[in-house]
Design a protein around this motif. Structure first.
Motif, PDB file in Angstrom:
ATOM      1  N   LEU A  62      45.246  -9.416   5.251  1.00  0.00           N
ATOM      2  CA  LEU A  62      45.866 -10.724   5.354  1.00  0.00           C
ATOM      3  C   LEU A  62      47.311 -10.680   4.880  1.00  0.00           C
ATOM      4  O   LEU A  62      48.225 -11.117   5.586  1.00  0.00           O
ATOM      5  N   PHE A  63      47.522 -10.121   3.705  1.00  0.00           N
ATOM      6  CA  PHE A  63      48.866 -10.099   3.135  1.00  0.00           C
ATOM      7  C   PHE A  63      49.802  -9.230   3.962  1.00  0.00           C
ATOM      8  O   PHE A  63      50.920  -9.629   4.280  1.00  0.00           O
ATOM      9  N   SER A  64      49.367  -8.040   4.321  1.00  0.00           N
ATOM     10  CA  SER A  64      50.244  -7.124   5.069  1.00  0.00           C
ATOM     11  C   SER A  64      50.562  -7.663   6.462  1.00  0.00           C
ATOM     12  O   SER A  64      51.644  -7.409   6.989  1.00  0.00           O
ATOM     13  N   ALA A  65      49.651  -8.430   7.042  1.00  0.00           N
ATOM     14  CA  ALA A  65      49.901  -9.009   8.362  1.00  0.00           C
ATOM     15  C   ALA A  65      51.008 -10.070   8.307  1.00  0.00           C
ATOM     16  O   ALA A  65      51.667 -10.335   9.319  1.00  0.00           O
ATOM     17  N   THR A  76      52.178   0.424   0.798  1.00  0.00           N
ATOM     18  CA  THR A  76      50.738   0.213   0.948  1.00  0.00           C
ATOM     19  C   THR A  76      50.026   0.458  -0.374  1.00  0.00           C
ATOM     20  O   THR A  76      49.207  -0.364  -0.812  1.00  0.00           O
ATOM     21  N   ASN A  77      50.359   1.558  -1.033  1.00  0.00           N
ATOM     22  CA  ASN A  77      49.742   1.877  -2.332  1.00  0.00           C
ATOM     23  C   ASN A  77      50.061   0.814  -3.367  1.00  0.00           C
ATOM     24  O   ASN A  77      49.207   0.442  -4.168  1.00  0.00           O
ATOM     25  N   PHE A  78      51.316   0.338  -3.363  1.00  0.00           N
ATOM     26  CA  PHE A  78      51.728  -0.666  -4.345  1.00  0.00           C
ATOM     27  C   PHE A  78      50.949  -1.970  -4.146  1.00  0.00           C
ATOM     28  O   PHE A  78      50.435  -2.543  -5.104  1.00  0.00           O
ATOM     29  N   ILE A  79      50.841  -2.412  -2.907  1.00  0.00           N
ATOM     30  CA  ILE A  79      50.107  -3.648  -2.635  1.00  0.00           C
ATOM     31  C   ILE A  79      48.628  -3.471  -2.967  1.00  0.00           C
ATOM     32  O   ILE A  79      48.007  -4.367  -3.559  1.00  0.00           O
ATOM     33  N   GLN A  80      48.059  -2.318  -2.618  1.00  0.00           N
ATOM     34  CA  GLN A  80      46.653  -2.042  -2.956  1.00  0.00           C
ATOM     35  C   GLN A  80      46.442  -2.112  -4.467  1.00  0.00           C
ATOM     36  O   GLN A  80      45.452  -2.676  -4.940  1.00  0.00           O
ATOM     37  N   LEU A  81      47.369  -1.521  -5.218  1.00  0.00           N
ATOM     38  CA  LEU A  81      47.282  -1.543  -6.676  1.00  0.00           C
ATOM     39  C   LEU A  81      47.307  -2.978  -7.199  1.00  0.00           C
ATOM     40  O   LEU A  81      46.498  -3.349  -8.058  1.00  0.00           O
ATOM     41  N   LEU A  82      48.208  -3.789  -6.679  1.00  0.00           N
ATOM     42  CA  LEU A  82      48.300  -5.190  -7.108  1.00  0.00           C
ATOM     43  C   LEU A  82      47.028  -5.952  -6.765  1.00  0.00           C
ATOM     44  O   LEU A  82      46.538  -6.750  -7.580  1.00  0.00           O
TER      45      LEU A  82
END
Length: 180
Positions: A62-65, A76-82
């Motif tokens: 949702l967020f990345s879209a 991608t890793n940073f958003i996954q971590l958050l």
């Protein structure tokens, strides 16, 4: 909000340290974080991301879209971590602190200038030159207009405030008269 700032600090510092060797990368990430922060600040996005029925994978999708900029592996890793640490909504504070660290490294800062009236380019350049001399930093002005100031300007550089507005002068006079 002090709590979000405290939560955001380690993420901003870790990302900054990982990227600080490349000034161009710092600028790209500054822009990328600003975009992410704008998306994270939207009330509809906040509401959707906090739904307990969504999995972390769905939150990521949702967020990345919603982002215009394609995500590289680091992003991608940073958003996954958050998302994994339930810190995605702290992105505005992370972006702000990351930019503060970037400006500190560059010997610059953001000057948040609030004026009672719109300022012309020449007037703004003259004010910024005087402020750069006073603060000893290269300043990037962000100007807003607030008619409630009545006249003058209020400038915030980091945690320092320079308030020459008529509103502030009237408040000081009121306080002086009330104390007498």
């Amino acid at each position: 909000m002090a709590e979000l700032s405290t939560i955001a600090r380690p993420y901003a510092e870790a990302l900054f340290e990982a990227l600080r060797q490349e000034p161009a990368t710092l600028n790209q990430w500054s822009d990328r974080l600003s975009e992410m922060a704008q998306v994270a600040e939207l009330s509809d996005v906040q509401e959707a991301l906090t739904r307990p029925t969504l999995s972390n994978a769905q939150r990521f999708e949702l967020f990345s879209a919603l982002l215009k900029t394609p995500l590289d592996q680091t992003a991608t890793n940073f958003i996954q971590l958050l998302i994994d640490n339930e810190r995605l909504l702290a992105l505005p504070q992370i972006a702000e602190q990351f930019n503060n660290l970037k400006h500190k490294l560059e010997g610059s800062a953001i000057a948040r200038i609030t004026s009672a009236f719109p300022m012309g380019d020449a007037e703004l350049q003259k004010l910024v030159a005087a402020l750069e001399k006073k603060f000893g930093l290269k300043l990037e002005p962000v100007v807003t207009v607030d008619a409630d100031l009545i006249g003058g300007v209020r400038v915030m550089v980091g945690d320092q405030v320079l308030d020459t507005s008529v509103q502030a002068q009237l408040a000081r006079m009121r306080d002086t008269l009330a104390a007498a």
